[in-house]
Design an enzyme around this catalytic site. Structure first.
Site, PDB file in Angstrom:
ATOM      1  N   GLU A  33       0.818  -1.220   0.000  1.00 13.76           N
ATOM      2  CA  GLU A  33       0.000   0.000   0.000  1.00 13.76           C
ATOM      3  C   GLU A  33       0.843   1.258   0.000  1.00 13.76           C
ATOM      4  OE1 GLU A  33      -3.041   0.179  -1.193  1.00 13.76           O
ATOM      5  OE2 GLU A  33      -3.826  -1.033   0.448  1.00 13.76           O
ATOM      6  N   HIS A  34       0.427   2.199  -0.839  1.00 12.04           N
ATOM      7  CA  HIS A  34       1.111   3.484  -0.995  1.00 12.04           C
ATOM      8  C   HIS A  34       2.551   3.298  -1.462  1.00 12.04           C
ATOM      9  CE1 HIS A  34      -1.912   6.415   0.199  1.00 12.04           C
ATOM     10  NE2 HIS A  34      -2.351   5.519   1.060  1.00 12.04           N
ATOM     11  N   ALA A 122     -14.991   4.415  -1.686  1.00  9.51           N
ATOM     12  CA  ALA A 122     -14.741   3.605  -0.487  1.00  9.51           C
ATOM     13  C   ALA A 122     -13.431   2.839  -0.583  1.00  9.51           C
ATOM     14  CB  ALA A 122     -15.903   2.636  -0.260  1.00  9.51           C
ATOM     15  N   GLY A 123     -12.596   3.211  -1.537  1.00 13.36           N
ATOM     16  CA  GLY A 123     -11.294   2.558  -1.634  1.00 13.36           C
ATOM     17  C   GLY A 123     -11.312   1.269  -2.441  1.00 13.36           C
ATOM     18  N   SER A 126     -13.605   2.670  -7.448  1.00 12.59           N
ATOM     19  CA  SER A 126     -14.746   3.017  -8.292  1.00 12.59           C
ATOM     20  C   SER A 126     -14.298   3.968  -9.407  1.00 12.59           C
ATOM     21  CB  SER A 126     -15.866   3.639  -7.460  1.00 12.59           C
ATOM     22  OG  SER A 126     -15.370   4.680  -6.648  1.00 12.59           O
ATOM     23  N   SER A 127     -13.332   4.844  -9.134  1.00 11.34           N
ATOM     24  CA  SER A 127     -12.938   5.784 -10.188  1.00 11.34           C
ATOM     25  C   SER A 127     -12.123   5.098 -11.286  1.00 11.34           C
ATOM     26  CB  SER A 127     -12.214   7.006  -9.617  1.00 11.34           C
ATOM     27  OG  SER A 127     -11.110   6.619  -8.860  1.00 11.34           O
ATOM     28  N   GLU A 159      -6.723  10.448 -14.253  1.00  6.84           N
ATOM     29  CA  GLU A 159      -6.789  10.652 -12.791  1.00  6.84           C
ATOM     30  C   GLU A 159      -5.755  11.708 -12.366  1.00  6.84           C
ATOM     31  OE1 GLU A 159      -8.981   8.332 -11.019  1.00  6.84           O
ATOM     32  OE2 GLU A 159      -8.737   9.790  -9.422  1.00  6.84           O
ATOM     33  N   ASP A 171      -4.396   0.767  -9.517  1.00  9.65           N
ATOM     34  CA  ASP A 171      -5.836   0.504  -9.660  1.00  9.65           C
ATOM     35  C   ASP A 171      -6.221   0.288 -11.122  1.00  9.65           C
ATOM     36  OD1 ASP A 171      -5.660   1.115  -7.022  1.00  9.65           O
ATOM     37  OD2 ASP A 171      -6.684   3.044  -7.173  1.00  9.65           O
ATOM     38  N   TYR A 221      -3.914  12.454   0.192  1.00  9.30           N
ATOM     39  CA  TYR A 221      -3.211  11.528  -0.708  1.00  9.30           C
ATOM     40  C   TYR A 221      -2.086  12.278  -1.424  1.00  9.30           C
ATOM     41  CZ  TYR A 221      -2.383   7.952  -4.203  1.00  9.30           C
ATOM     42  OH  TYR A 221      -1.783   7.004  -4.992  1.00  9.30           O
TER      43      TYR A 221
HETATM   44  C1  GLA Z   1      -5.199   4.694  -4.331  1.00  7.03           C
HETATM   45  C2  GLA Z   1      -4.421   5.030  -5.602  1.00  7.03           C
HETATM   46  C3  GLA Z   1      -3.405   3.922  -5.924  1.00  7.03           C
HETATM   47  C4  GLA Z   1      -2.541   3.574  -4.707  1.00  7.03           C
HETATM   48  C5  GLA Z   1      -3.410   3.373  -3.460  1.00  7.03           C
HETATM   49  C6  GLA Z   1      -2.575   3.220  -2.228  1.00  7.03           C
HETATM   50  O1  GLA Z   1      -6.006   3.581  -4.538  1.00  7.03           O
HETATM   51  O2  GLA Z   1      -5.278   5.204  -6.682  1.00  7.03           O
HETATM   52  O3  GLA Z   1      -2.607   4.322  -7.021  1.00  7.03           O
HETATM   53  O4  GLA Z   1      -1.567   4.546  -4.498  1.00  7.03           O
HETATM   54  O5  GLA Z   1      -4.309   4.449  -3.254  1.00  7.03           O
HETATM   55  O6  GLA Z   1      -1.789   2.078  -2.312  1.00  7.03           O
END
Ligand code: GLA
Length: 384
Positions: A33-34, A122-123, A126-127, A159, A171, A221
């Site tokens: 993540e990240h 909601a993570g 969706s986008s 994006e 994503d 973010y």
């Molecule tokens: C969002 C971003 C991804 C990634 C995650 C965190 O989903 O769109 O590119 O950075 O956060 O891992």
């Protein structure tokens, strides 16, 4: 909503037949993540929920955007470029057409009706789902022949530049190239990827939605993205590296003093250790070692909480519960954080008990209702 119902609604709204119906899944990130915007490796998989689109080209050179889930609509004459207009949902598909036009494609008009069963914002991507879906449908219906990888890159550009979020490639790449019952292991620096078997055996992959609105998410973010850039800049004064993830833990420890700001140092420490955890998780997955895999999920969450500071009370409450629940071997926030969703691996036979106890615990501590659902890994964007 079935494809037939979407077609019927399309007919009602546009007084014509659609040329095609398309689907794009959402995703969860299992671990990593990240770090996609730091040249790291990530391990996401798609889910069966996603976004649907019925679409057809038109002869009056107009993009018409409608959605079953949102009242706002837009009807815009085809022109050479667009800019983001407010915060409405249709900016995502509009951004895709803008980008296609920038690439020199001649576009006819198009009627588009969207629907979906992903919780929005909601993570669960969706986008990325709506962006990749629009680009895929446009490519299919207009015969543009854009590869899945290029669709992912185009959606990321939308994006980053049109919507204004400095996200990485994870994503868009996942929903464009995911495979059923597989996790994707993607190196975000080289785009080299492979599919890992994701058969969880006696465990169920569970998604828990905090239902906590992510108001500051975009700016926070972008703040983390900028902090990583600063940490990298400090390290680059002495080291010839391109991305934070070029460092393993040992070389980071040797050189961390180059980063003077303790906050930036913590951010970089998360990135470097998280990248290492993806390597360990790959081995655990390949050997079906769920206990080790689960421990890595908990460790990832801890790092995102303490070093990267993107979790918050709601997500932490869920993970606190999961740590105490004996049939849950691991859990963590997934996606950008700041609210949104968590994932957990729970013994299949205990799923109902887990869900009801977690909901009670969460409501009592936070005042919110959590949604808890069993997830099945999905495929990629497709025509249905
Ligand atoms: C969002 C971003 C991804 C990634 C995650 C965190 O989903 O769109 O590119 O950075 O956060 O891992």
């Amino acid at each position: 909503m079935t494809a037939d119902e979407l077609i019927k609604e399309f007919r009602n709204r546009f007084r014509r037949e659609p040329e095609g119906v398309f689907f794009c899944p959402g995703r969860v990130n299992l671990i990593g993540e990240h770090i996609d915007y730091n040249g790291g490796s990530v391990m996401p998989c798609t889910i069966s929920r996603g976004t649907y689109l019925a679409a057809g080209r038109n002869i009056d050179k107009t993009f018409r955007f409608q959605s079953m889930g949102f009242p706002a609509t837009a009807s815009l004459h085809v022109q050479s470029s667009y800019t983001k207009a407010g915060k409405d949902w249709f900016n995502y598909p509009l951004g895709v057409f803008h980008e296609l036009l920038q690439e020199g494609h001649e576009l006819p008009g198009m009627d588009l009706l969207f629907d979906g069963d992903l919780p929005i914002g909601a993570g669960l991507s969706s986008s990325a789902s709506i962006e990749v879906l629009t680009a895929f449908a446009a490519s299919e219906l207009m015969g543009l022949n854009i590869s899945r990888k290029d669709i992912a890159l185009l959606a990321k550009k939308v994006e980053n530049e049109f919507i204004g979020v400095s996200c990485g490639i994870m994503d868009q790449f996942t929903v464009a190239l995911g495979q059923k019952n597989k996790a994707l292991l993607l190196n975000c620096d080289t785009f080299v990827y492979e599919y890992l078997p994701f058969d969880t055996g006696e465990y169920q992959l569970v998604i828990i939605n905090t239902n906590r609105k992510r108001a500051l998410e975009e700016s926070k973010y972008n703040e983390r993205f900028a902090e990583c850039g600063l940490a990298l800049g400090a390290l680059k004064k002495e080291l010839s590296i391109k991305e934070l993830c070029d460092l393993d833990i040992a070389s980071f420890e040797l050189n961390q003093e180059l980063i003077h700001d303790p906050v930036l140092r913590r951010r970089a420490l998360h990135v470097v250790t998280e990248n290492a955890r993806v390597g360990d998780a790959t081995v655990a997955l390949q050997t079906s070692d769920w206990l080790t895999f689960g421990k890595l999920l908990f460790a990832s969450h801890q790092s995102l909480k303490e070093l990267y500071e993107v979790t918050g009370k709601e997500l932490d409450t869920i993970i606190d519960f999961c740590k105490e629940y004996k049939d849950c071997c691991g859990a963590r926030m997934t996606g950008a954080g700041f609210g949104g969703c968590a994932i957990a691996l729970v013994q299949k036979i205990s799923f109902d008990d887990f869900a009801s106890k977690l909901k009670l615990f969460y409501k009592k501590r936070t005042g919110y209702d959590a949604d808890v659902f069993a997830a099945a890994s999905g495929g990629a964007v497709t025509r249905i």
